[in-house]
Motif scaffolding. Structure first.
Motif, PDB file in Angstrom:
ATOM      1  N   ARG A 138     -11.880   2.031  -0.433  1.00  0.00           N
ATOM      2  CA  ARG A 138     -11.915   2.117  -1.895  1.00  0.00           C
ATOM      3  C   ARG A 138     -10.494   2.232  -2.423  1.00  0.00           C
ATOM      4  NH1 ARG A 138     -14.893   6.936  -5.326  1.00  0.00           N
ATOM      5  NH2 ARG A 138     -14.059   6.350  -7.358  1.00  0.00           N
ATOM      6  N   TRP A 139     -10.132   1.304  -3.300  1.00  0.00           N
ATOM      7  CA  TRP A 139      -8.801   1.316  -3.917  1.00  0.00           C
ATOM      8  C   TRP A 139      -8.830   2.198  -5.157  1.00  0.00           C
ATOM      9  CZ3 TRP A 139      -5.198  -0.349  -0.910  1.00  0.00           C
ATOM     10  CH2 TRP A 139      -5.496  -1.328   0.045  1.00  0.00           C
ATOM     11  N   LEU A 140      -7.816   3.026  -5.297  1.00  0.00           N
ATOM     12  CA  LEU A 140      -7.679   3.893  -6.465  1.00  0.00           C
ATOM     13  C   LEU A 140      -6.390   3.539  -7.182  1.00  0.00           C
ATOM     14  CD1 LEU A 140      -8.515   7.299  -4.719  1.00  0.00           C
ATOM     15  CD2 LEU A 140     -10.110   5.734  -5.832  1.00  0.00           C
ATOM     16  N   GLY A 141      -6.445   3.429  -8.496  1.00  0.00           N
ATOM     17  CA  GLY A 141      -5.243   3.162  -9.273  1.00  0.00           C
ATOM     18  C   GLY A 141      -4.924   1.693  -9.455  1.00  0.00           C
ATOM     19  N   ASP A 142      -5.791   0.810  -9.051  1.00  0.00           N
ATOM     20  CA  ASP A 142      -5.636  -0.631  -9.227  1.00  0.00           C
ATOM     21  C   ASP A 142      -4.297  -1.165  -8.693  1.00  0.00           C
ATOM     22  OD1 ASP A 142      -6.603  -3.120  -9.998  1.00  0.00           O
ATOM     23  OD2 ASP A 142      -5.693  -2.986 -11.992  1.00  0.00           O
ATOM     24  N   PRO A 143      -4.035  -0.962  -7.386  1.00  0.00           N
ATOM     25  CA  PRO A 143      -2.777  -1.468  -6.816  1.00  0.00           C
ATOM     26  C   PRO A 143      -2.761  -2.994  -6.759  1.00  0.00           C
ATOM     27  CG  PRO A 143      -4.193  -0.643  -5.077  1.00  0.00           C
ATOM     28  CD  PRO A 143      -4.872  -0.320  -6.382  1.00  0.00           C
ATOM     29  N   ASP A 144      -1.574  -3.569  -6.923  1.00  0.00           N
ATOM     30  CA  ASP A 144      -1.448  -5.016  -6.797  1.00  0.00           C
ATOM     31  C   ASP A 144      -1.558  -5.401  -5.312  1.00  0.00           C
ATOM     32  OD1 ASP A 144       1.071  -4.539  -5.619  1.00  0.00           O
ATOM     33  OD2 ASP A 144       2.144  -5.017  -7.456  1.00  0.00           O
ATOM     34  N   GLU A 145      -1.544  -6.687  -5.049  1.00  0.00           N
ATOM     35  CA  GLU A 145      -1.744  -7.187  -3.691  1.00  0.00           C
ATOM     36  C   GLU A 145      -0.683  -6.659  -2.714  1.00  0.00           C
ATOM     37  OE1 GLU A 145      -2.008 -11.528  -1.645  1.00  0.00           O
ATOM     38  OE2 GLU A 145      -3.028 -11.297  -3.568  1.00  0.00           O
ATOM     39  N   ALA A 146       0.560  -6.605  -3.146  1.00  0.00           N
ATOM     40  CA  ALA A 146       1.644  -6.126  -2.276  1.00  0.00           C
ATOM     41  C   ALA A 146       1.461  -4.642  -1.938  1.00  0.00           C
ATOM     42  CB  ALA A 146       2.998  -6.361  -2.938  1.00  0.00           C
ATOM     43  N   THR A 147       1.056  -3.845  -2.904  1.00  0.00           N
ATOM     44  CA  THR A 147       0.848  -2.420  -2.661  1.00  0.00           C
ATOM     45  C   THR A 147      -0.376  -2.207  -1.773  1.00  0.00           C
ATOM     46  OG1 THR A 147       1.832  -1.975  -4.826  1.00  0.00           O
ATOM     47  CG2 THR A 147       0.656  -0.161  -3.775  1.00  0.00           C
ATOM     48  N   GLN A 148      -1.417  -3.012  -1.972  1.00  0.00           N
ATOM     49  CA  GLN A 148      -2.583  -2.942  -1.089  1.00  0.00           C
ATOM     50  C   GLN A 148      -2.171  -3.235   0.349  1.00  0.00           C
ATOM     51  OE1 GLN A 148      -5.840  -5.405  -2.412  1.00  0.00           O
ATOM     52  NE2 GLN A 148      -5.979  -4.364  -4.374  1.00  0.00           N
ATOM     53  N   LYS A 149      -1.359  -4.253   0.526  1.00  0.00           N
ATOM     54  CA  LYS A 149      -0.894  -4.622   1.861  1.00  0.00           C
ATOM     55  C   LYS A 149      -0.097  -3.468   2.482  1.00  0.00           C
ATOM     56  CE  LYS A 149       1.887  -8.015   4.322  1.00  0.00           C
ATOM     57  NZ  LYS A 149       2.895  -9.043   4.207  1.00  0.00           N
ATOM     58  N   LEU A 150       0.768  -2.838   1.700  1.00  0.00           N
ATOM     59  CA  LEU A 150       1.572  -1.720   2.164  1.00  0.00           C
ATOM     60  C   LEU A 150       0.673  -0.575   2.650  1.00  0.00           C
ATOM     61  CD1 LEU A 150       4.610  -0.545   2.119  1.00  0.00           C
ATOM     62  CD2 LEU A 150       3.844   0.571   0.024  1.00  0.00           C
ATOM     63  N   LEU A 151      -0.358  -0.242   1.875  1.00  0.00           N
ATOM     64  CA  LEU A 151      -1.253   0.847   2.259  1.00  0.00           C
ATOM     65  C   LEU A 151      -2.123   0.464   3.461  1.00  0.00           C
ATOM     66  CD1 LEU A 151      -2.202   2.131  -1.294  1.00  0.00           C
ATOM     67  CD2 LEU A 151      -0.798   3.306   0.405  1.00  0.00           C
ATOM     68  N   LEU A 152      -2.576  -0.786   3.510  1.00  0.00           N
ATOM     69  CA  LEU A 152      -3.351  -1.240   4.661  1.00  0.00           C
ATOM     70  C   LEU A 152      -2.533  -1.202   5.948  1.00  0.00           C
ATOM     71  CD1 LEU A 152      -5.468  -4.207   3.257  1.00  0.00           C
ATOM     72  CD2 LEU A 152      -6.335  -2.082   4.262  1.00  0.00           C
ATOM     73  N   GLU A 153      -1.249  -1.514   5.847  1.00  0.00           N
ATOM     74  CA  GLU A 153      -0.368  -1.443   7.023  1.00  0.00           C
ATOM     75  C   GLU A 153      -0.281  -0.019   7.544  1.00  0.00           C
ATOM     76  OE1 GLU A 153       3.308  -3.199   5.744  1.00  0.00           O
ATOM     77  OE2 GLU A 153       2.516  -5.237   5.910  1.00  0.00           O
ATOM     78  N   GLN A 154      -0.296   0.951   6.638  1.00  0.00           N
ATOM     79  CA  GLN A 154      -0.273   2.351   7.071  1.00  0.00           C
ATOM     80  C   GLN A 154      -1.560   2.702   7.821  1.00  0.00           C
ATOM     81  OE1 GLN A 154       2.616   4.240   6.668  1.00  0.00           O
ATOM     82  NE2 GLN A 154       3.186   2.162   6.114  1.00  0.00           N
ATOM     83  N   LEU A 155      -2.674   2.238   7.325  1.00  0.00           N
ATOM     84  CA  LEU A 155      -3.955   2.468   7.994  1.00  0.00           C
ATOM     85  C   LEU A 155      -3.963   1.804   9.374  1.00  0.00           C
ATOM     86  CD1 LEU A 155      -6.973   3.273   8.163  1.00  0.00           C
ATOM     87  CD2 LEU A 155      -7.475   1.199   6.846  1.00  0.00           C
ATOM     88  N   LYS A 156      -3.532   0.568   9.428  1.00  0.00           N
ATOM     89  CA  LYS A 156      -3.564  -0.191  10.684  1.00  0.00           C
ATOM     90  C   LYS A 156      -2.563   0.340  11.705  1.00  0.00           C
ATOM     91  CE  LYS A 156      -5.277  -4.383   8.535  1.00  0.00           C
ATOM     92  NZ  LYS A 156      -4.965  -5.765   8.133  1.00  0.00           N
ATOM     93  N   SER A 157      -1.601   1.132  11.278  1.00  0.00           N
ATOM     94  CA  SER A 157      -0.633   1.688  12.236  1.00  0.00           C
ATOM     95  C   SER A 157      -1.235   2.821  13.058  1.00  0.00           C
ATOM     96  CB  SER A 157       0.620   2.163  11.501  1.00  0.00           C
ATOM     97  OG  SER A 157       0.337   3.324  10.740  1.00  0.00           O
ATOM     98  N   ASP A 158      -2.403   3.302  12.685  1.00  0.00           N
ATOM     99  CA  ASP A 158      -3.102   4.330  13.453  1.00  0.00           C
ATOM    100  C   ASP A 158      -3.587   3.701  14.768  1.00  0.00           C
ATOM    101  OD1 ASP A 158      -5.025   6.023  14.631  1.00  0.00           O
ATOM    102  OD2 ASP A 158      -5.649   6.783  12.686  1.00  0.00           O
ATOM    103  N   PRO A 159      -3.181   4.256  15.912  1.00  0.00           N
ATOM    104  CA  PRO A 159      -3.585   3.658  17.189  1.00  0.00           C
ATOM    105  C   PRO A 159      -5.095   3.712  17.432  1.00  0.00           C
ATOM    106  CG  PRO A 159      -2.416   5.734  17.543  1.00  0.00           C
ATOM    107  CD  PRO A 159      -2.327   5.418  16.082  1.00  0.00           C
ATOM    108  N   ASN A 160      -5.809   4.575  16.725  1.00  0.00           N
ATOM    109  CA  ASN A 160      -7.277   4.652  16.873  1.00  0.00           C
ATOM    110  C   ASN A 160      -8.015   3.725  15.924  1.00  0.00           C
ATOM    111  OD1 ASN A 160      -7.221   6.736  18.890  1.00  0.00           O
ATOM    112  ND2 ASN A 160      -6.576   8.116  17.245  1.00  0.00           N
ATOM    113  N   TRP A 161      -7.280   2.937  15.170  1.00  0.00           N
ATOM    114  CA  TRP A 161      -7.884   2.006  14.209  1.00  0.00           C
ATOM    115  C   TRP A 161      -7.851   0.615  14.823  1.00  0.00           C
ATOM    116  CZ3 TRP A 161     -10.598   2.948  10.022  1.00  0.00           C
ATOM    117  CH2 TRP A 161     -10.901   1.885   9.172  1.00  0.00           C
ATOM    118  N   TYR A 162      -8.991   0.059  15.102  1.00  0.00           N
ATOM    119  CA  TYR A 162      -9.090  -1.278  15.685  1.00  0.00           C
ATOM    120  C   TYR A 162     -10.284  -1.982  15.139  1.00  0.00           C
ATOM    121  CZ  TYR A 162     -12.223   1.333  18.774  1.00  0.00           C
ATOM    122  OH  TYR A 162     -13.209   2.146  19.255  1.00  0.00           O
TER     123      TYR A 162
END
Length: 152
Positions: A128-152
């Protein structure tokens, strides 16, 4: 690669490193709102238009990792992760504050309780996106999520 291109790349890398060095580890999301009223105002503006958020998200009161200063497409952000204290893997929040502290964006990630270990979290998560981030900001936050080694 030309000398100008090489110099530009080095300067960009250097500014990103300097940005990270200025902020890395100095802030945590669960302390940020009490440290600066501008962050508090930006966060309140974000959550006031959202419905059905848990208290720990509304108040940024979960467990937090040190925040990072990140740059994306020339925009600078202070980015951090927070999770619900009793259910850290299944309830997470990734937050990006603009460098001027005026805007806040977040990615709220929920996983079903009791997810078997052989199931990929990424296939069962609710994002769920909060604050209506643009595509670049969404990508930035998704990269943080994907950096979790338990996220696959």
């Amino acid at each position: 690669m030309t000398i100008k291109t090489l110099l530009a790349a080095l300067m960009l890398g250097g500014s990103a490193a300097a940005l990270a060095a200025d902020t890395d580890g100095q802030f945590r999301l669960n302390e940020l709102l009490s440290s600066d009223p501008v962050y508090q105002q930006s966060w309140q503006e974000l959550v006031e238009d959202e419905s059905r958020l848990p208290e720990w998200v509304m108040n940024l009161s979960g467990l937090a990792t040190p925040m990072l200063g990140l740059e994306d497409d020339g925009d600078k952000y202070l980015v951090g992760q927070l999770c619900e204290e009793q259910n850290c893997f299944n309830q997470r929040l990734y937050v990006a504050f603009s460098w001027d502290k005026e805007d806040a964006y977040a990615l709220y990630v929920q996983l079903p309780d009791g997810l078997p270990t052989d199931k990929a979290p990424s296939q069962h998560a609710s994002l769920r996106w909060l604050g209506d981030p643009d595509e670049a900001t969404q990508k930035l936050l998704l990269e943080q999520l994907k950096s979790d080694p338990n996220w696959y």
